[in-house]
Design an enzyme around this catalytic site. Structure first.
Site, PDB file in Angstrom:
ATOM      1  N   GLU A 135     -47.297  91.823  -5.149  1.00  0.00           N
ATOM      2  CA  GLU A 135     -46.434  90.798  -4.883  1.00  0.00           C
ATOM      3  C   GLU A 135     -46.699  90.340  -3.671  1.00  0.00           C
ATOM      4  O   GLU A 135     -46.453  90.855  -2.425  1.00  0.00           O
ATOM      5  CB  GLU A 135     -44.681  91.280  -4.720  1.00  0.00           C
ATOM      6  CG  GLU A 135     -43.823  90.272  -4.389  1.00  0.00           C
ATOM      7  CD  GLU A 135     -42.666  90.870  -3.272  1.00  0.00           C
ATOM      8  OE1 GLU A 135     -41.660  90.121  -3.362  1.00  0.00           O
ATOM      9  OE2 GLU A 135     -42.908  91.610  -2.512  1.00  0.00           O
TER      10      GLU A 135
ATOM     11  N   ASP B 148     -44.724  96.121  -3.572  1.00  0.00           N
ATOM     12  CA  ASP B 148     -43.656  95.220  -3.169  1.00  0.00           C
ATOM     13  C   ASP B 148     -44.355  94.888  -1.863  1.00  0.00           C
ATOM     14  O   ASP B 148     -44.998  95.583  -0.939  1.00  0.00           O
ATOM     15  CB  ASP B 148     -42.559  96.151  -2.817  1.00  0.00           C
ATOM     16  CG  ASP B 148     -41.559  95.286  -2.040  1.00  0.00           C
ATOM     17  OD1 ASP B 148     -41.170  94.254  -2.632  1.00  0.00           O
ATOM     18  OD2 ASP B 148     -41.440  95.688  -0.994  1.00  0.00           O
TER      19      ASP B 148
END
EC number: 2.4.1.18
Length: 677
Positions: A387, A333
């Protein structure tokens, strides 16, 4: 890599636009090599280095317990808990070398399974009761709402039954992204066990082969979606116990489903009481000091990736989740926030110079390279997904070639494309050329995970695709016998968007839980503003299961789409070819994996005798179409008809077939052997 110092120049062969930045790439790789040598010496590997969890924390020995902590600037540490009635004086830790502290508690019963613990840290004249850094579980007091660490040492170790399971690297990923807490229909927090029993069979039946779990690392604020982590080695106590999570993963593996962890190493919660911030009394133990250590948008703390002890803590964390819980890889993330000192905020990455500037955090790049190296050493078949909204070149190129070493990047521009298109353009103004360009433009030799909508779009303040398309009509016009033009349009476009995205948008595919059947409304976690209600923090599976409602159409379509694409290995095909772009009438024809795809985005016009180029002679048959009754269509396509190719006079004399293409449908044709019909 040290044997061939120029090997990383291969990244420039792969992407010649990087040639002007060769010195920057050399700088990165020199950082990688020198930092690796400094950390590991000449002979050690990352797998042997990343063993923090085996040294720190609580460990049951033959004759008692040993507890160790890293707190270099602390003046004193005292272990407190149920075992000593929280007396802050009876169990002081002794300081050893390198900022470490330890205490031995004689007797195996001195600490008991599920007993609560904390450590009192004295630093700079202040005493704070903290949660141990390597604790495996935390629990919240029902009365005070305070969190404490909990000893997790069950009498019988969990028995795994997944020794034969591993991800086949040649198989594309079909990812079902999910949040365990809101996976249940009840108005409350779902558990790991409920998920194992009720949701895993749905995922299997829908054809997904990979599960991506959000919010697994401990976070004190439930509504953070798990992105403000407090305890990096602890399983989220919102959903159950460590063994409950192991049972979930073990069951998934027995079903043939891989499980990825949503890993948050980009930042940490700033909370002192629950998290790791200022553990030893300084703001720089784990994070950058001062302003540099604070994320301006998220209100969280930013790791110092140049500090060996921080690298050790985080890499050990990666190894821990792989080995302790048998995760099959990670979705990293917030990678954009890690890569740049400006966290990627307010920056348009319009040219390559934006990736190679003084704002680029080389220490973070080195850490991500180390992370991917470690993961390969621990589990060579593990998968890593980045990401990154910035589009950093080399993200999914091997480290040995000069890249960062991820397997996939998320195609983050694709959901943005669909939102922008739906918000700004009427149906008749959609550009087929733009769709083709946006869905097929990728960095050379880098694999992507395509997806049509993100979990962020499901939150309050935004809208899922289906809710954006249908709006308030979803509340009153989803009955199958209700011929609502708005709902019909929404379903047709939703199907088209998903099918063209899975076909062109990446080498893997992702869906967020519930979007496969057009889950209505938004996600709103319990908070003061909604009277702490769970009404919108759940998934209403009953809507999809109700045979009278149109949600079933979308569910059927998603399942059959996944199975068709998967079993025909369309994502694994690299031979995509644009057969025809019809900007005037809003049609797009392409060829991939031996199939011809015809997307008709025209909002009102069907074409009974459309000339469809196929690029080669032969007989063709429709093998998939979105107009079937089970998908909410009108069954206007004959699935048994054989189409014979001919010269197409209105398509530059190309070879092709003449076919009926209803408005807002996708047809898939396959060339057939003359002996099979």
């Amino acid at each position: 890599m040290e044997d061939n110092k120029n090997e990383h120049i291969k990244i420039i062969d792969i992407d010649p636009y990087l040639k002007p930045y060769e010195s920057d790439i050399n700088l990165r790789m020199n950082s990688y090599s020198s930092s690796k040598k400094r950390l590991l010496g000449c002979n050690q590997d990352f797998k042997s280095f990343a063993n923090g969890e085996l040294y720190y924390g609580f460990h049951l020995m033959k004759n008692g317990w040993i507890y160790r902590e890293w707190a270099p600037k602390a003046d004193a540490l005292y272990l407190i808990g149920d075992f000593n009635y929280w007396d802050p004086h009876t169990h002081p830790l002794q300081k050893t070398e390198n900022g470490n502290w330890e205490i031995f508690l004689p007797g195996v019963q001195s600490l008991k399974h599920m007993s609560r613990v904390k450590v009192r840290v004295v630093a700079k004249g202040k005493s704070r009761d903290r949660i141990p850094l390597y604790i495996k579980r935390t629990v919240q007091d029902h009365d005070t709402h305070d969190f404490a660490g909990q000893i997790w040492q069950p009498e019988h170790a969990f028995i795994w039954q997944d020794s034969d399971f591993h991800i086949e690297s040649t198989n594309p990923l079909f990812i079902y992204e999910t949040h365990v807490g809101m996976a249940q229909e009840k108005e409350g927090i779902g558990t790991f066990n409920e998920f194992t029993e009720n949701i895993l069979p749905r995922i299997k039946a829908d054809g997904y082969n990979t599960l991506q779990l959000m919010a697994i690392m401990q976070h004190p604020y439930y509504a953070s979606f798990g992105y403000q982590v407090s305890n990096f080695y602890a399983v989220s106590s919102w959903f159950g116990t460590p063994d409950d999570l192991k049972k979930l993963i073990n069951t998934a593996h027995q079903m043939g489903i891989a499980v990825l962890l949503d890993l948050v190493h980009s930042h940490s919660i700033k909370n002192i009481a629950e998290g790791i911030n200022e553990f030893d009394g300084t703001d720089y133990q784990f994070f950058h000091t001062g302003v540099k250590g604070n994320h301006p948008a998220w209100g969280t703390k930013l790791f110092n990736y140049g500090k060996p002890e921080v690298i050790h803590f985080l890499l050990s964390n990666i190894k821990f989740w792989l080995e302790e819980y048998h995760f099959d890889g990670y979705r990293f993330d917030g990678v954009s926030s890690m890569l740049y000192h400006h966290q990627g905020l307010g920056v348009a990455f319009t040219d390559y110079s934006k990736y190679f500037s003084m704002e680029t955090d080389i220490e973070a790049i080195t850490y991500l390279q180390f992370a991917n190296d470690l993961i390969r050493e621990v589990n060579p078949t593990a998968v890593t997904i980045a990401e990154d909204m910035s589009g950093m070149p080399g993200m999914c190129i091997p480290v040995s070639f000069g890249g960062l070493g991820f397997d996939y990047r998320l195609s983050m521009g694709v959901p943005d494309l669909w939102v922008k298109t739906l918000k700004e353009l009427p149906d008749e103004k959609w550009s087929m050329n733009q769709l083709w360009y946006e869905l097929t433009s990728r960095r050379p030799m880098e694999k992507n995970i395509g997806y049509s909508e993100s979990h962020d779009q499901a939150l309050v303040g935004d809208k899922t695709l289906m809710f954006r398309l249908a709006g308030k009509e979803m509340y009153s016009h989803m009955l199958k016998d209700d011929d609502s033009l708005i709902i019909n349009r929404a379903i047709e476009i939703d199907k088209l968007i998903k099918f063209i995205t899975i076909t062109l948008g990446g080498e893997g595919y992702l869906n967020f839980m519930g979007n496969e059947f057009g889950h209505p409304e938004w996600i709103d976690f319990p908070r003061e503003g909604n009277n702490w209600s769970y009404k919108y923090a759940r998934r209403q599976w009953s809507l999809m299961e109700n045979k009278d409602l149109k949600y079933e159409y979308l569910s059927n379509f998603d399942r059959e789409m996944i199975n068709f694409i998967k079993y025909n290995n369309v994502l694994g095909a690299s031979d995509v070819q644009n057969l025809w772009t019809d900007e005037k009438f809003k049609l797009l024809a392409l060829k991939k994996g031996g199939f011809v795809f015809l997307f008709n985005f025209n909002p009102s016009c069907s074409f009974p005798k459309y000339e469809l180029p196929t690029s080669e002679n032969g007989d063709y048959k429709v093998v998939f179409n979105s107009d079937e009754v089970m998908f909410g269509g009108q069954s206007r396509i004959d699935m048994n008809y054989i189409y014979h190719t001919k010269v197409l006079r209105h398509k530059d004399n190309k070879t092709g077939v003449i076919i009926n293409t209803p408005s807002r449908t996708v047809l898939v044709l396959k060339k057939i052997d003359n002996n099979t019909h």
